[in-house]
Design a protein around this motif. Structure first.
Motif, short mmCIF file in Angstrom:
data_model
loop_
_atom_site.label_atom_id
_atom_site.label_comp_id
_atom_site.label_asym_id
_atom_site.label_seq_id
_atom_site.Cartn_x
_atom_site.Cartn_y
_atom_site.Cartn_z
N THR A 39 0.83 -1.20 0.00
CA THR A 39 0.00 0.00 0.00
C THR A 39 0.87 1.26 0.00
O THR A 39 1.82 1.36 0.77
CB THR A 39 -0.93 0.01 1.22
OG1 THR A 39 -1.78 -1.14 1.15
CG2 THR A 39 -1.78 1.27 1.27
N GLU A 40 0.53 2.20 -0.87
CA GLU A 40 1.22 3.49 -0.91
C GLU A 40 0.44 4.50 -0.07
O GLU A 40 -0.79 4.47 -0.04
CB GLU A 40 1.31 4.01 -2.35
CG GLU A 40 2.18 3.16 -3.24
CD GLU A 40 2.21 3.67 -4.67
OE1 GLU A 40 2.03 4.89 -4.89
OE2 GLU A 40 2.42 2.85 -5.57
N LEU A 41 1.17 5.39 0.58
CA LEU A 41 0.52 6.45 1.34
C LEU A 41 -0.11 7.47 0.40
O LEU A 41 0.46 7.81 -0.63
CB LEU A 41 1.53 7.19 2.21
CG LEU A 41 1.92 6.55 3.53
CD1 LEU A 41 3.06 7.34 4.17
CD2 LEU A 41 0.74 6.48 4.48
N VAL A 42 -1.26 7.97 0.77
CA VAL A 42 -1.81 9.16 0.15
C VAL A 42 -1.36 10.30 1.05
O VAL A 42 -1.69 10.31 2.25
CB VAL A 42 -3.35 9.09 0.06
CG1 VAL A 42 -3.91 10.40 -0.44
CG2 VAL A 42 -3.78 7.94 -0.83
N GLU B 251 11.68 2.67 7.05
CA GLU B 251 12.50 1.84 6.17
C GLU B 251 12.69 2.53 4.83
O GLU B 251 11.78 3.20 4.33
CB GLU B 251 11.81 0.49 5.96
CG GLU B 251 12.58 -0.50 5.15
CD GLU B 251 11.92 -1.88 5.10
OE1 GLU B 251 12.61 -2.82 4.73
OE2 GLU B 251 10.72 -2.00 5.43
N ILE B 252 13.88 2.38 4.26
CA ILE B 252 14.18 2.88 2.92
C ILE B 252 14.56 1.68 2.08
O ILE B 252 15.45 0.91 2.44
CB ILE B 252 15.33 3.90 2.94
CG1 ILE B 252 14.97 5.08 3.84
CG2 ILE B 252 15.67 4.35 1.52
CD1 ILE B 252 16.12 6.03 4.11
N TYR C 5 9.18 3.69 3.45
CA TYR C 5 8.03 3.10 4.12
C TYR C 5 7.91 3.73 5.50
O TYR C 5 8.87 3.79 6.26
CB TYR C 5 8.20 1.59 4.26
CG TYR C 5 7.01 0.93 4.92
CD1 TYR C 5 5.85 0.71 4.21
CD2 TYR C 5 7.04 0.59 6.26
CE1 TYR C 5 4.74 0.12 4.81
CE2 TYR C 5 5.95 0.00 6.87
CZ TYR C 5 4.81 -0.24 6.14
OH TYR C 5 3.71 -0.81 6.74
N GLY C 6 6.73 4.22 5.79
CA GLY C 6 6.52 4.82 7.10
C GLY C 6 5.05 5.12 7.34
O GLY C 6 4.18 4.58 6.66
N LYS C 7 4.81 5.99 8.31
CA LYS C 7 3.43 6.31 8.67
C LYS C 7 3.22 7.81 8.73
O LYS C 7 4.16 8.58 8.97
CB LYS C 7 3.06 5.66 10.00
CG LYS C 7 3.85 6.18 11.19
CD LYS C 7 3.43 5.46 12.46
CE LYS C 7 4.28 5.95 13.63
NZ LYS C 7 3.87 5.34 14.88
N ASN C 8 1.95 8.17 8.55
CA ASN C 8 1.60 9.58 8.68
C ASN C 8 1.20 9.86 10.13
O ASN C 8 1.27 8.98 10.99
CB ASN C 8 0.50 9.97 7.68
CG ASN C 8 -0.80 9.23 7.90
OD1 ASN C 8 -1.08 8.67 8.96
ND2 ASN C 8 -1.63 9.21 6.86
N GLU C 9 0.79 11.08 10.40
CA GLU C 9 0.45 11.47 11.77
C GLU C 9 -0.81 10.80 12.29
O GLU C 9 -1.07 10.80 13.49
CB GLU C 9 0.35 12.99 11.87
CG GLU C 9 1.71 13.66 11.67
CD GLU C 9 1.66 15.17 11.63
OE1 GLU C 9 0.69 15.74 11.07
OE2 GLU C 9 2.60 15.79 12.16
N LYS C 10 -1.60 10.19 11.40
CA LYS C 10 -2.80 9.44 11.80
C LYS C 10 -2.47 7.98 12.08
O LYS C 10 -3.36 7.21 12.42
CB LYS C 10 -3.86 9.53 10.71
CG LYS C 10 -4.36 10.93 10.46
CD LYS C 10 -5.32 10.95 9.29
CE LYS C 10 -5.69 12.37 8.92
NZ LYS C 10 -6.43 12.44 7.67
N GLY C 11 -1.20 7.58 11.89
CA GLY C 11 -0.80 6.21 12.14
C GLY C 11 -1.03 5.27 10.97
O GLY C 11 -0.93 4.06 11.12
#
Length: 108
Positions: free
Chosen positions: A65-68, A79-80, A86-92
């Motif tokens: 899944t790609e972040l919007v 992770e790179i 790969y990571g998370k936004n402020e909403k988790g």
């Protein structure tokens, strides 16, 4: 590592998590991203980093899944992998984003 989005990114939809040991079908090099492969896992057509696959087996847990992400959004990167982060936004919410769409907070 924290980064800020400098160019909005629209993902390609939500995908399930795939697990180490899952069989990878139709493995082909991705024409747009070096070291990424197009393939089918459990009926889903996805892209996967080549280092996550050995022969026809997924070697680790993976969710494509790609972040919007909107411009100026802050992301926490875990992770790179090649030119993707790969990571998370402020909403988790977790997902992938191209490195070209972000800069390090310390660089802004």
């Amino acid at each position: 590592m924290k980064v800020v989005v400098i160019d909005r990114h629209d993902g390609e939809g939500q995908f399930p998590t795939f697990y180490a040991g899952d069989t990878v079908h139709n493995l082909q090099p991705c024409e747009e991203s070096v070291h990424w492969m197009s393939c089918t896992i459990n009926g889903s057509d996805i892209y996967v980093p080549d280092i996550f696959v050995s022969n026809t087996t997924l070697m680790r847990e993976y969710n494509p899944t790609e972040l919007v992400a909107d411009k100026d959004e802050i992301l926490e990167i875990e992770e790179i992998v090649y030119e993707w982060l790969y990571g998370k936004n402020e909403k988790g919410i977790y997902g992938w984003i191209p490195a070209e769409k972000v800069i390090s907070i310390s660089m802004k």
